[in-house]
Design a protein around this motif. Structure first.
Motif, PDB file in Angstrom:
ATOM      1  N   ILE A  51      16.418 -32.228  74.996  1.00  0.00           N
ATOM      2  CA  ILE A  51      15.453 -33.113  74.332  1.00  0.00           C
ATOM      3  C   ILE A  51      15.484 -32.873  72.828  1.00  0.00           C
ATOM      4  N   SER A  52      15.489 -31.607  72.436  1.00  0.00           N
ATOM      5  CA  SER A  52      15.520 -31.252  71.019  1.00  0.00           C
ATOM      6  C   SER A  52      16.773 -31.788  70.344  1.00  0.00           C
ATOM      7  N   SER A  53      17.925 -31.567  70.942  1.00  0.00           N
ATOM      8  CA  SER A  53      19.184 -32.052  70.373  1.00  0.00           C
ATOM      9  C   SER A  53      19.204 -33.573  70.303  1.00  0.00           C
ATOM     10  N   GLY A  54      18.757 -34.234  71.360  1.00  0.00           N
ATOM     11  CA  GLY A  54      18.732 -35.694  71.373  1.00  0.00           C
ATOM     12  C   GLY A  54      17.832 -36.264  70.303  1.00  0.00           C
ATOM     13  N   ALA A  55      16.707 -35.605  70.042  1.00  0.00           N
ATOM     14  CA  ALA A  55      15.801 -36.067  68.989  1.00  0.00           C
ATOM     15  C   ALA A  55      16.477 -36.025  67.622  1.00  0.00           C
ATOM     16  N   ALA A  56      17.263 -34.972  67.359  1.00  0.00           N
ATOM     17  CA  ALA A  56      17.978 -34.879  66.086  1.00  0.00           C
ATOM     18  C   ALA A  56      19.052 -35.960  65.964  1.00  0.00           C
ATOM     19  N   VAL A  57      19.695 -36.307  67.073  1.00  0.00           N
ATOM     20  CA  VAL A  57      20.688 -37.383  67.049  1.00  0.00           C
ATOM     21  C   VAL A  57      20.020 -38.707  66.686  1.00  0.00           C
ATOM     22  N   VAL A  58      18.824 -38.957  67.212  1.00  0.00           N
ATOM     23  CA  VAL A  58      18.083 -40.167  66.851  1.00  0.00           C
ATOM     24  C   VAL A  58      17.775 -40.181  65.355  1.00  0.00           C
ATOM     25  N   VAL A  59      17.449 -39.014  64.791  1.00  0.00           N
ATOM     26  CA  VAL A  59      17.188 -38.921  63.353  1.00  0.00           C
ATOM     27  C   VAL A  59      18.423 -39.327  62.546  1.00  0.00           C
ATOM     28  N   VAL A  60      19.599 -38.901  62.985  1.00  0.00           N
ATOM     29  CA  VAL A  60      20.835 -39.283  62.295  1.00  0.00           C
ATOM     30  C   VAL A  60      20.944 -40.803  62.221  1.00  0.00           C
ATOM     31  N   LEU A  61      20.718 -41.475  63.343  1.00  0.00           N
ATOM     32  CA  LEU A  61      20.829 -42.935  63.391  1.00  0.00           C
ATOM     33  C   LEU A  61      19.763 -43.605  62.523  1.00  0.00           C
ATOM     34  N   LEU A  62      18.543 -43.091  62.569  1.00  0.00           N
ATOM     35  CA  LEU A  62      17.469 -43.653  61.752  1.00  0.00           C
ATOM     36  C   LEU A  62      17.742 -43.473  60.259  1.00  0.00           C
ATOM     37  N   SER A  63      18.354 -42.355  59.904  1.00  0.00           N
ATOM     38  CA  SER A  63      18.622 -42.069  58.487  1.00  0.00           C
ATOM     39  C   SER A  63      19.569 -43.079  57.861  1.00  0.00           C
ATOM     40  N   LEU A  64      20.388 -43.705  58.663  1.00  0.00           N
ATOM     41  CA  LEU A  64      21.298 -44.728  58.151  1.00  0.00           C
ATOM     42  C   LEU A  64      20.544 -45.932  57.596  1.00  0.00           C
ATOM     43  N   ALA A  65      19.285 -46.098  57.989  1.00  0.00           N
ATOM     44  CA  ALA A  65      18.487 -47.235  57.527  1.00  0.00           C
ATOM     45  C   ALA A  65      17.734 -46.944  56.234  1.00  0.00           C
ATOM     46  N   LEU A  66      17.815 -45.708  55.719  1.00  0.00           N
ATOM     47  CA  LEU A  66      17.109 -45.351  54.496  1.00  0.00           C
ATOM     48  C   LEU A  66      17.734 -46.032  53.271  1.00  0.00           C
ATOM     49  N   VAL A  67      16.889 -46.330  52.293  1.00  0.00           N
ATOM     50  CA  VAL A  67      17.348 -46.816  50.991  1.00  0.00           C
ATOM     51  C   VAL A  67      17.402 -45.621  50.043  1.00  0.00           C
ATOM     52  N   GLU A  68      18.515 -45.439  49.359  1.00  0.00           N
ATOM     53  CA  GLU A  68      18.700 -44.269  48.488  1.00  0.00           C
ATOM     54  C   GLU A  68      17.665 -44.242  47.367  1.00  0.00           C
ATOM     55  N   THR A  69      17.103 -43.019  47.106  1.00  0.00           N
ATOM     56  CA  THR A  69      16.076 -42.875  46.071  1.00  0.00           C
ATOM     57  C   THR A  69      16.397 -41.805  45.034  1.00  0.00           C
ATOM     58  N   ALA A  70      17.439 -40.991  45.238  1.00  0.00           N
ATOM     59  CA  ALA A  70      17.733 -39.897  44.299  1.00  0.00           C
ATOM     60  C   ALA A  70      18.009 -40.457  42.912  1.00  0.00           C
ATOM     61  N   PRO A  71      17.349 -39.947  41.859  1.00  0.00           N
ATOM     62  CA  PRO A  71      17.539 -40.493  40.515  1.00  0.00           C
ATOM     63  C   PRO A  71      18.999 -40.526  40.071  1.00  0.00           C
ATOM     64  N   ALA A  72      19.735 -39.450  40.337  1.00  0.00           N
ATOM     65  CA  ALA A  72      21.136 -39.418  39.906  1.00  0.00           C
ATOM     66  C   ALA A  72      21.970 -40.483  40.595  1.00  0.00           C
ATOM     67  N   ARG A  73      21.734 -40.708  41.873  1.00  0.00           N
ATOM     68  CA  ARG A  73      22.481 -41.705  42.615  1.00  0.00           C
ATOM     69  C   ARG A  73      22.094 -43.112  42.197  1.00  0.00           C
ATOM     70  N   ARG A  74      20.805 -43.327  41.909  1.00  0.00           N
ATOM     71  CA  ARG A  74      20.373 -44.662  41.469  1.00  0.00           C
ATOM     72  C   ARG A  74      20.963 -44.999  40.112  1.00  0.00           C
ATOM     73  N   ARG A  75      21.020 -44.001  39.224  1.00  0.00           N
ATOM     74  CA  ARG A  75      21.625 -44.257  37.915  1.00  0.00           C
ATOM     75  C   ARG A  75      23.101 -44.582  38.056  1.00  0.00           C
ATOM     76  N   GLY A  76      23.763 -43.826  38.987  1.00  0.00           N
ATOM     77  CA  GLY A  76      25.190 -44.073  39.198  1.00  0.00           C
ATOM     78  C   GLY A  76      25.446 -45.456  39.748  1.00  0.00           C
ATOM     79  N   THR A  77      24.562 -45.911  40.665  1.00  0.00           N
ATOM     80  CA  THR A  77      24.730 -47.243  41.228  1.00  0.00           C
ATOM     81  C   THR A  77      24.463 -48.305  40.182  1.00  0.00           C
TER      82      THR A  77
END
Length: 423
Positions: free
Chosen positions: A395-421
């Protein structure tokens, strides 16, 4: 937006960078580390008071879960309140004094009911700390150190003071002076933390024009705050769902690993303590390293990569029988606690309007604690009774795998990466 509540005459916002950044980090690091010292103390002291108070294993499970529930409710409520009042320092000092008081009162209990009451009230006060502390740290951090500072505050502090020093100090106090004295002793560091915040930390008023001018890279909108404003952001919604599954990974692993190693692996107490210390080491290490790396490669890649590593930790517990090798595997793969800072604090704080920053942090922490911290371990326990303790690790391992998939939907917010983009 009405700024009258947050614009007193002569107010100057806290400094960014320089000496104050380091002083604030040191004070808030110690404060939140002591929060986890208190929260985990009951786990370490259970063998000393369980028989004396006539408690069953079911009672111990309830005592462990009740602070997570009240922590969640308080995080949501205090986050919203601090945004409405645009005040943080007075609420933080009050929270520190309150959780210190109820932690110490735990030493006076005579049975389950009083201990449940004091632990519930203690959890409520502790749940207020993070939504108050992280906006203060975000404001006073230079952009290149933002993720690192927030990771040290939330991840490494809890690992060092709660995961490594906590069991050493509390068990020594209990063996030397009794378990009640171990609870009484929490008054001293608690009052010291409150005094340091009172004297060294400046209040942060996010809606003051001077603060708004300093925080040009932090989102803002001229609209009313509250949960609805926070939930308009895709990142906040994604982080809220991530919190459910990451808290499931964390609490299920923390709850059932000692039992798994003792009953399934047959580890003796020395081997058990040695292997579990690997989690504490990883907590301190990755609590700072993951957010620090995210300052350079971006929040989203860090969430995806380190969450994938975190999914391997429960599998290592199942598959590795040698204590030394398992210790090393946990140090290398127990990376998820470094991600906690990203989805609970850094990403939402870099996304939402400053008027609802603490509200967003409180919502994410609160929903994650209720479902992942309170409900998930009970469900994992039932499934483990039916199918064996391997179920809890899967259950614990499967929950972390779900987090990996959900993280793909995040919008980048790091200042250095936003400036680079942008460039």
């Amino acid at each position: 937006m009405d700024q009258s509540v947050s614009a007193p005459a002569g107010y100057r916002p806290p400094a960014r960078g320089g000496r104050y950044e380091n002083v604030l980090l040191a004070v808030l690091f110690s404060t939140f580390g002591f929060v986890f010292f208190d929260r985990l103390a009951l786990n370490f002291l259970t063998p000393f008071f369980k028989d004396e108070l006539g408690l069953t294993n079911a009672h111990i499970g309830l005592l462990g879960g009740i602070p997570a529930l009240t922590w969640a409710v308080a995080g949501i409520c205090v986050g919203f309140l601090s945004d409405r009042l645009d005040r943080r320092k007075p609420l933080l000092v009050a929270a520190i004094v309150t959780f210190t008081l109820f932690s110490a009162l735990s030493g006076f209990v005579g049975g389950l009911a009083s201990l449940l009451l004091f632990r519930a009230l203690m959890g409520a006060a502790e749940g207020a700390v993070l939504p108050l502390a992280q906006p203060m740290m975000l404001h006073s951090s230079t952009p290149r150190r933002r993720g690192l500072n927030m990771g040290l505050l939330q991840g490494s502090s809890a690992g060092l003071l709660g995961g490594i020093l906590g069991p050493i100090v509390t068990v020594w106090l209990a063996e030397s002076f009794g378990w009640r004295a171990a609870f009484y002793a929490t008054v001293v560091p608690g009052l010291i933390m409150a005094a340091l915040v009172l004297t060294l930390v400046r209040d942060l008023r996010l809606r003051h024009p001077a603060t708004v001018a300093m925080d040009a890279d932090v989102p803002d909108v001229p609209s009313a705050g509250g949960p609805r404003a926070a939930l308009r952001s895709r990142n906040v919604v994604v982080c809220l769902v991530i919190a459910i599954f990451y808290l499931t990974w964390f609490t299920t692993t923390q709850t059932f690993t000692p039992l798994y190693l003792a009953e399934v692996k047959g580890f003796d107490p020395g081997q058990l303590g040695f292997v579990l210390s690997g989690i504490g080491v990883a907590w301190v290490l990755w609590g700072a390293v993951v957010p620090g790396i995210s300052d350079r490669i971006g929040r989203k890649p860090a969430m995806v990569g380190f969450s994938a590593l975190a999914a391997l930790s429960p599998l290592a517990i199942i598959g590795i029988d040698a204590p030394g090798l398992l210790f090393a595997a946990l140090v290398l793969t127990y990376t998820g606690l470094g991600c906690f800072t990203l989805f609970m604090a850094t990403i939402p704080a870099e996304t939402v309007p400053r008027a609802v920053m603490a509200t967003a942090l409180g919502l994410i922490m609160g929903v994650g604690e209720v479902v992942g911290g309170f409900v998930a371990p009970a469900l994992a326990g039932r499934l483990s009774d039916a199918f064996g303790l391997d179920a809890s690790m899967l259950i614990s391992s499967g929950a972390a795998v779900v987090v990996v998939l959900l993280s793909l939907a995040l919008v980048e917010t790091a200042p250095a990466r936003r400036r680079g983009t942008a460039g």
